[in-house]
Scaffold this motif. Sequence first.
Motif, short mmCIF file in Angstrom:
data_model
loop_
_atom_site.label_atom_id
_atom_site.label_comp_id
_atom_site.label_asym_id
_atom_site.label_seq_id
_atom_site.Cartn_x
_atom_site.Cartn_y
_atom_site.Cartn_z
N HIS A 160 0.85 -1.21 0.00
CA HIS A 160 0.00 0.00 0.00
C HIS A 160 0.88 1.25 0.00
O HIS A 160 1.86 1.32 0.75
N PRO A 161 0.57 2.22 -0.83
CA PRO A 161 1.45 3.40 -0.95
C PRO A 161 1.79 4.07 0.38
O PRO A 161 2.94 4.48 0.58
N VAL A 162 0.83 4.17 1.28
CA VAL A 162 1.13 4.82 2.56
C VAL A 162 2.07 3.95 3.40
O VAL A 162 3.02 4.44 4.01
N SER A 163 1.83 2.65 3.38
CA SER A 163 2.73 1.74 4.10
C SER A 163 4.11 1.75 3.48
O SER A 163 5.13 1.72 4.18
N ALA A 164 4.15 1.75 2.15
CA ALA A 164 5.45 1.74 1.46
C ALA A 164 6.23 3.02 1.77
O ALA A 164 7.45 2.99 1.96
N ALA A 165 5.53 4.15 1.84
CA ALA A 165 6.20 5.42 2.18
C ALA A 165 6.76 5.36 3.59
O ALA A 165 7.89 5.79 3.86
N ALA A 166 5.98 4.78 4.51
CA ALA A 166 6.45 4.64 5.90
C ALA A 166 7.65 3.71 5.96
O ALA A 166 8.62 3.95 6.70
N ALA A 167 7.60 2.63 5.18
CA ALA A 167 8.70 1.67 5.18
C ALA A 167 9.96 2.31 4.60
O ALA A 167 11.07 2.08 5.11
N TRP A 168 9.80 3.11 3.56
CA TRP A 168 10.97 3.79 2.99
C TRP A 168 11.58 4.73 4.04
O TRP A 168 12.80 4.75 4.23
N ALA A 169 10.74 5.50 4.69
CA ALA A 169 11.24 6.45 5.70
C ALA A 169 11.96 5.70 6.83
O ALA A 169 13.01 6.14 7.31
N THR A 170 11.41 4.57 7.21
CA THR A 170 12.02 3.77 8.28
C THR A 170 13.39 3.24 7.85
O THR A 170 14.39 3.38 8.56
N LEU A 171 13.40 2.62 6.67
CA LEU A 171 14.66 2.06 6.18
C LEU A 171 15.70 3.15 5.96
O LEU A 171 16.88 3.00 6.29
N ASN A 172 15.23 4.27 5.45
CA ASN A 172 16.14 5.40 5.21
C ASN A 172 16.76 5.87 6.53
O ASN A 172 17.96 6.15 6.59
N GLU A 173 15.96 5.96 7.59
CA GLU A 173 16.51 6.33 8.90
C GLU A 173 17.53 5.29 9.36
O GLU A 173 18.61 5.62 9.84
N LEU A 174 17.16 4.02 9.20
CA LEU A 174 18.03 2.95 9.70
C LEU A 174 19.39 2.96 9.00
O LEU A 174 20.41 2.67 9.61
N VAL A 175 19.38 3.27 7.70
CA VAL A 175 20.67 3.22 6.98
C VAL A 175 21.41 4.55 7.01
O VAL A 175 22.61 4.58 6.79
N SER A 176 20.69 5.65 7.29
CA SER A 176 21.42 6.92 7.23
C SER A 176 21.82 7.47 8.60
O SER A 176 22.66 8.35 8.68
N ASP A 177 21.23 6.94 9.68
CA ASP A 177 21.66 7.39 11.01
C ASP A 177 22.52 6.30 11.64
O ASP A 177 22.00 5.31 12.17
N PRO A 178 23.85 6.48 11.61
CA PRO A 178 24.73 5.40 12.07
C PRO A 178 24.54 5.06 13.54
O PRO A 178 24.84 3.95 13.98
N ALA A 179 23.98 6.01 14.31
CA ALA A 179 23.81 5.74 15.75
C ALA A 179 22.72 4.69 16.00
O ALA A 179 22.72 4.03 17.04
N LEU A 180 21.80 4.55 15.06
CA LEU A 180 20.67 3.66 15.31
C LEU A 180 21.10 2.19 15.40
O LEU A 180 21.03 1.59 16.46
N ILE A 181 21.54 1.65 14.28
CA ILE A 181 21.97 0.24 14.31
C ILE A 181 23.33 0.13 15.00
O ILE A 181 23.58 -0.82 15.75
N GLY A 182 24.16 1.15 14.78
CA GLY A 182 25.48 1.15 15.43
C GLY A 182 25.39 1.16 16.94
O GLY A 182 26.30 0.70 17.63
N GLY A 183 24.28 1.68 17.47
CA GLY A 183 24.13 1.77 18.93
C GLY A 183 23.57 0.51 19.57
O GLY A 183 23.53 0.39 20.80
N VAL A 184 23.12 -0.43 18.73
CA VAL A 184 22.41 -1.60 19.29
C VAL A 184 23.32 -2.41 20.23
O VAL A 184 22.90 -2.79 21.34
N ALA A 185 24.57 -2.65 19.82
CA ALA A 185 25.44 -3.53 20.63
C ALA A 185 25.65 -2.96 22.03
O ALA A 185 25.53 -3.69 23.03
N ALA A 186 25.92 -1.65 22.13
CA ALA A 186 26.17 -1.06 23.45
C ALA A 186 24.89 -1.07 24.30
O ALA A 186 24.94 -1.35 25.50
N LYS A 187 23.76 -0.79 23.68
CA LYS A 187 22.50 -0.81 24.43
C LYS A 187 22.19 -2.23 24.90
O LYS A 187 21.73 -2.43 26.03
N ALA A 188 22.43 -3.17 24.01
CA ALA A 188 22.17 -4.57 24.36
C ALA A 188 23.07 -4.98 25.53
O ALA A 188 22.62 -5.67 26.46
#
Length: 400
Positions: free
Chosen positions: A285-313
């Motif tokens: 669905h276009p609205v879901s796809a737009a949300a998914a793009w925004a989510t993936l874009n955040e995940l790949v462009s903000d290094p602190a997000l995935i990069g921070g997982v190990a320390a938080k864990a």
Amino acid sequence: MTVSLRPLFLRHLAQTSDMPLSLEIARAEGIYLYDTEGRRYADLISGIGVSALGHGHPAVVSAVRDQAGRYMHTMVYGEYVLAPQVRLAHLLAEQLPESLDSVYLVNSGAEATEGAMKLAKRTTGRSEFVSMYDAYHGSTQGALSLMSDEYFTAPFRPLLPGVRHIRFNCDWCLNEISEQTAAVIVEPVQAEAGVVPGRTAWLAALRKRCTEVGALLVFDEIQTGCGRTGSLFAFQSYGVVPDILLLAKGFGGGMPIGAFVAGRELMSGLSHDPVLGHITTFGGHPVSAAAAWATLNELVSDPALIGGVAAKAALFKTLLAQHPAVLDFRQAGLMMALELDSFDRCLKTIRVALERGLIVDWFLFNNRSLRLAPPLVISEPEIRDCCRLLRIALDQALLD
Ligand code: PMP
């Protein structure tokens, strides 16, 4: 005073158990949910395994608003060129190996499983599947056929014939995979079994066995994907590439969307003989796809997000694993299980935690373990505060 909708909820919404949590949600922001009485709850399960960026992330909300204002549904999946779908598939393919460059968008995890099973049958001309004991791949009848647990499956038989269950991480069990096997479906880290990480050598041997006998290897990353385990997808940290990748849950950043991803040639099997081999009206669905793009874009462009997982864990582990009620602490990044000594102890902890404003849960196939899967955006002070409250709940659960 607001009138509670709980009685109408119980009367008119179909129930899935006789003990729904029944929190009456007014709004959600960051890691917190707020009920209609203004109480705040830290959502330590991301409801469930979905809100990787937390609730109401501005990038996701703005993508949803923008797309809803442009257009919503226009035509069944796959006919029109819809920018949100194309952008999403392109960004996703950029993160994946070349062999995973074709994305089929669906509405949910179960549907991604179903699509992958059909694609495997179509491609190999075989009908047998191999799945793992204590795996969960969805509740529709094909996906349910992959489930080993008799309690959940028996009332719905007959299901699909030809499903073999093998033990996760078991080397000799790989011999069950044969020239009759269309596909092996597996989570790189078993979620509902209570967070059981696959052994790297075993996943590599599984890959090898599938290639040898011509079976497709399907990785269900519906819970492990989208940064949860500390890499964008768990298979990337294992260095084992599946033929088909399943995504949903966190993929949509809070909107309903799923996907099965394969190579272009493999995927083309669904477009001929028969044409329309798998179809869906609302998939992607276009609205879901737009949300998914925004989510993936955040995940790949903000290094602190995935990069921070190990320390938080690691911080979660430091703050919780030593508690006397915790017999085992299993973890794959921010996918965590605290094993207690009984289901009763789990239930008590969940109840007391809720009273203290924390949402934790148990697992479908491991009811002695508490599930923790907080939004990846949880901050260090939030982790410390939540763990302090959870330790109090564990203390109280021990007073029996
Ligand atoms: N696979 C896994 C690993 C899951 O955790 C789930 C959902 N719990 C599914 C598949 C099914 O997803 P959905 O509920 O969106 O159908």
